[in-house]
Design a protein around this motif. Structure first.
Motif, PDB file in Angstrom:
ATOM      1  N   GLN A  54      34.721  39.705  47.040  1.00  0.00           N
ATOM      2  CA  GLN A  54      35.848  40.530  46.609  1.00  0.00           C
ATOM      3  C   GLN A  54      36.723  40.968  47.771  1.00  0.00           C
ATOM      4  O   GLN A  54      37.922  41.208  47.598  1.00  0.00           O
ATOM      5  CB  GLN A  54      35.341  41.758  45.852  1.00  0.00           C
ATOM      6  CG  GLN A  54      36.413  42.518  45.099  1.00  0.00           C
ATOM      7  CD  GLN A  54      37.077  41.684  44.019  1.00  0.00           C
ATOM      8  OE1 GLN A  54      36.394  41.015  43.237  1.00  0.00           O
ATOM      9  NE2 GLN A  54      38.398  41.705  43.969  1.00  0.00           N
ATOM     10  N   LEU A  97      39.649  38.657  48.255  1.00  0.00           N
ATOM     11  CA  LEU A  97      40.551  38.733  47.098  1.00  0.00           C
ATOM     12  C   LEU A  97      41.363  40.019  47.150  1.00  0.00           C
ATOM     13  O   LEU A  97      42.562  40.013  46.860  1.00  0.00           O
ATOM     14  CB  LEU A  97      39.751  38.662  45.800  1.00  0.00           C
ATOM     15  CG  LEU A  97      39.028  37.348  45.512  1.00  0.00           C
ATOM     16  CD1 LEU A  97      38.341  37.418  44.150  1.00  0.00           C
ATOM     17  CD2 LEU A  97      39.971  36.159  45.570  1.00  0.00           C
ATOM     18  N   TYR A 118      45.970  33.634  46.363  1.00  0.00           N
ATOM     19  CA  TYR A 118      45.326  33.824  45.057  1.00  0.00           C
ATOM     20  C   TYR A 118      46.402  34.143  44.015  1.00  0.00           C
ATOM     21  O   TYR A 118      46.362  35.186  43.365  1.00  0.00           O
ATOM     22  CB  TYR A 118      44.287  34.942  45.155  1.00  0.00           C
ATOM     23  CG  TYR A 118      43.301  35.004  44.008  1.00  0.00           C
ATOM     24  CD1 TYR A 118      42.519  33.906  43.650  1.00  0.00           C
ATOM     25  CD2 TYR A 118      43.138  36.194  43.286  1.00  0.00           C
ATOM     26  CE1 TYR A 118      41.618  33.986  42.608  1.00  0.00           C
ATOM     27  CE2 TYR A 118      42.228  36.286  42.246  1.00  0.00           C
ATOM     28  CZ  TYR A 118      41.465  35.177  41.905  1.00  0.00           C
ATOM     29  OH  TYR A 118      40.557  35.259  40.871  1.00  0.00           O
ATOM     30  N   ARG A 147      45.020  31.253  39.257  1.00  0.00           N
ATOM     31  CA  ARG A 147      43.720  31.925  39.382  1.00  0.00           C
ATOM     32  C   ARG A 147      42.607  31.275  38.574  1.00  0.00           C
ATOM     33  O   ARG A 147      41.484  31.134  39.057  1.00  0.00           O
ATOM     34  CB  ARG A 147      43.850  33.410  39.019  1.00  0.00           C
ATOM     35  CG  ARG A 147      44.419  34.223  40.149  1.00  0.00           C
ATOM     36  CD  ARG A 147      44.621  35.673  39.808  1.00  0.00           C
ATOM     37  NE  ARG A 147      45.634  36.233  40.705  1.00  0.00           N
ATOM     38  CZ  ARG A 147      46.248  37.371  40.512  1.00  0.00           C
ATOM     39  NH1 ARG A 147      45.958  38.110  39.449  1.00  0.00           N
ATOM     40  NH2 ARG A 147      47.153  37.787  41.378  1.00  0.00           N
ATOM     41  N   ASP A 148      42.892  30.874  37.363  1.00  0.00           N
ATOM     42  CA  ASP A 148      41.838  30.250  36.556  1.00  0.00           C
ATOM     43  C   ASP A 148      41.344  28.970  37.225  1.00  0.00           C
ATOM     44  O   ASP A 148      40.137  28.700  37.267  1.00  0.00           O
ATOM     45  CB  ASP A 148      42.349  29.935  35.147  1.00  0.00           C
ATOM     46  CG  ASP A 148      42.507  31.185  34.300  1.00  0.00           C
ATOM     47  OD1 ASP A 148      41.976  32.241  34.696  1.00  0.00           O
ATOM     48  OD2 ASP A 148      43.162  31.105  33.249  1.00  0.00           O
ATOM     49  N   ASP A 176      39.381  29.923  40.427  1.00  0.00           N
ATOM     50  CA  ASP A 176      38.046  30.419  40.060  1.00  0.00           C
ATOM     51  C   ASP A 176      37.142  29.284  39.596  1.00  0.00           C
ATOM     52  O   ASP A 176      35.929  29.310  39.819  1.00  0.00           O
ATOM     53  CB  ASP A 176      38.162  31.478  38.962  1.00  0.00           C
ATOM     54  CG  ASP A 176      38.823  32.762  39.447  1.00  0.00           C
ATOM     55  OD1 ASP A 176      38.931  32.959  40.676  1.00  0.00           O
ATOM     56  OD2 ASP A 176      39.248  33.567  38.587  1.00  0.00           O
ATOM     57  N   ILE A 191      35.865  27.921  42.803  1.00  0.00           N
ATOM     58  CA  ILE A 191      35.071  28.871  43.580  1.00  0.00           C
ATOM     59  C   ILE A 191      33.620  28.925  43.104  1.00  0.00           C
ATOM     60  O   ILE A 191      32.688  28.948  43.920  1.00  0.00           O
ATOM     61  CB  ILE A 191      35.720  30.278  43.519  1.00  0.00           C
ATOM     62  CG1 ILE A 191      36.909  30.350  44.483  1.00  0.00           C
ATOM     63  CG2 ILE A 191      34.707  31.365  43.857  1.00  0.00           C
ATOM     64  CD1 ILE A 191      37.682  31.662  44.405  1.00  0.00           C
ATOM     65  N   GLU A 192      33.402  28.956  41.797  1.00  0.00           N
ATOM     66  CA  GLU A 192      32.039  29.114  41.266  1.00  0.00           C
ATOM     67  C   GLU A 192      31.105  27.986  41.701  1.00  0.00           C
ATOM     68  O   GLU A 192      30.054  28.244  42.308  1.00  0.00           O
ATOM     69  CB  GLU A 192      32.079  29.249  39.742  1.00  0.00           C
ATOM     70  CG  GLU A 192      32.315  30.663  39.256  1.00  0.00           C
ATOM     71  CD  GLU A 192      31.244  31.625  39.720  1.00  0.00           C
ATOM     72  OE1 GLU A 192      30.063  31.428  39.357  1.00  0.00           O
ATOM     73  OE2 GLU A 192      31.554  32.558  40.478  1.00  0.00           O
ATOM     74  N   GLU A 234      42.611  30.551  48.221  1.00  0.00           N
ATOM     75  CA  GLU A 234      41.306  31.153  48.490  1.00  0.00           C
ATOM     76  C   GLU A 234      40.184  30.129  48.361  1.00  0.00           C
ATOM     77  O   GLU A 234      39.213  30.152  49.131  1.00  0.00           O
ATOM     78  CB  GLU A 234      41.077  32.303  47.495  1.00  0.00           C
ATOM     79  CG  GLU A 234      39.732  32.971  47.565  1.00  0.00           C
ATOM     80  CD  GLU A 234      39.600  34.023  48.659  1.00  0.00           C
ATOM     81  OE1 GLU A 234      38.459  34.386  48.994  1.00  0.00           O
ATOM     82  OE2 GLU A 234      40.653  34.480  49.164  1.00  0.00           O
ATOM     83  N   ALA A 235      40.305  29.207  47.425  1.00  0.00           N
ATOM     84  CA  ALA A 235      39.263  28.197  47.222  1.00  0.00           C
ATOM     85  C   ALA A 235      39.084  27.327  48.460  1.00  0.00           C
ATOM     86  O   ALA A 235      37.951  26.994  48.846  1.00  0.00           O
ATOM     87  CB  ALA A 235      39.600  27.337  46.008  1.00  0.00           C
TER      88      ALA A 235
END
Length: 285
Positions: A122, A125, A138, A143-144, A147, A150-151, A204-205
């Motif tokens: 976090q 972010l 980001y 974002r979707d 994310d 990222i996971e 961010e990824a």
């Protein structure tokens, strides 16, 4: 390795401890100090994002010694802002009963001397969302998709190398090893047709993936037994990693990275010998 003993399951799998401090402080320039290890990939991403978003004047930076001992992360000398010798002191200031592993990055309130957050996913972010709303790392419209990368990158790559390296059973090691290279193969194929992971731009990824990639051949390939192949042998990933190195390779400290992993993890490398290679100049050729 002793520091990680509480994070090993009965099947020999490494299970990372949850983050204890998860506050999300409002931006207040000069109020917080970011404590990092230049060896740590989780902290490294915070260093990069702070740099890219030009938050140097708003959030001060403290760097701990790369060698973590039984007392945890220590400062090379008493920190001039926080007045402490070990990061654990800021943890104890925030929670005197805290008994978990002291981790970086950590955002410390300089007015109270207490850790506010060690929630590394976090922190970066929030740098984008709260500290620099103009950030493109980001963006809302991506974002979707970000994310979505990222996971699996976290589970299979960022934490995957640790799950392989700290496994205490053959089964747990092979499970982590397989998931790691399946994910790297997926990313390798994806990068055949795009410069970045998402939206044709740095996000961010990319930063989260890259801090693992930059350590891969120097540490994870041998030390953590992630040795199916080297990063330099995956052409798309290697080209991608070098492009990002050209943008923020000045945040990499090879000495800290190698000394931390090879000297700190006694059960994996009991001699404490630090390998001479690989040659870091390969990143700029």
């Amino acid at each position: 390795m002793a520091q990680f003993s509480k994070e090993t399951s009965t099947t020999g799998a490494f299970v990372r401890q949850p983050n204890r401090f998860t506050a999300r402080p409002e931006p207040e320039p000069g109020r917080y100090r970011l404590v990092v290890s230049l060896a740590c990939p989780w902290a490294h991403r915070a260093v990069i994002v702070r740099k890219l978003l030009k938050l140097d004047d708003a959030i001060s930076l403290a760097i701990v010694d790369p060698i973590r001992d039984e007392k945890g992360w220590r400062f090379p000398e008493t920190d001039p802002v926080l007045g402490i010798d070990f990061l654990s002191e800021a943890y104890q200031n925030a929670d005197p009963d805290y008994e978990g592993r002291v981790t970086v990055p950590a955002l410390v309130d300089v007015t109270t001397g207490k850790v506010v957050t060690n929630d590394y996913p976090q922190i970066t972010l929030d740098f984008s969302l709260n500290w620099n709303p103009a950030s493109t790392l980001y963006p809302e419209h991506l974002r979707d998709e970000i994310d979505g990368w990222i996971e699996p990158i976290f589970h299979n790559v960022n934490n995957g190398v640790y799950k392989a390296g700290f496994a205490t059973s053959q089964e747990a090691y092979e499970e982590a090893y397989t998931a790691l290279f399946e994910e790297l193969d997926r990313i390798e194929a994806h990068l055949a047709t795009t410069e970045f992971l998402v939206g044709g731009q740095l996000t961010e990824a990319d930063i989260r993936l890259w801090t693992t990639l930059v350590r891969f051949d120097a540490v994870y390939h041998g030390h953590f037994k992630c040795n199916r192949n080297k990063l330099t042998e995956m052409p798309n990933l290697w080209a991608y990693a070098k492009r990002l190195y050209a943008q923020f390779g000045d945040t990499v400290n090879w000495d800290h990275i190698k000394r931390h992993y090879y000297v700190t993890h006694h059960q994996i490398n009991p001699t404490g010998i630090v390998p001479a290679g690989p040659d870091p100049e390969v990143w700029t050729r």
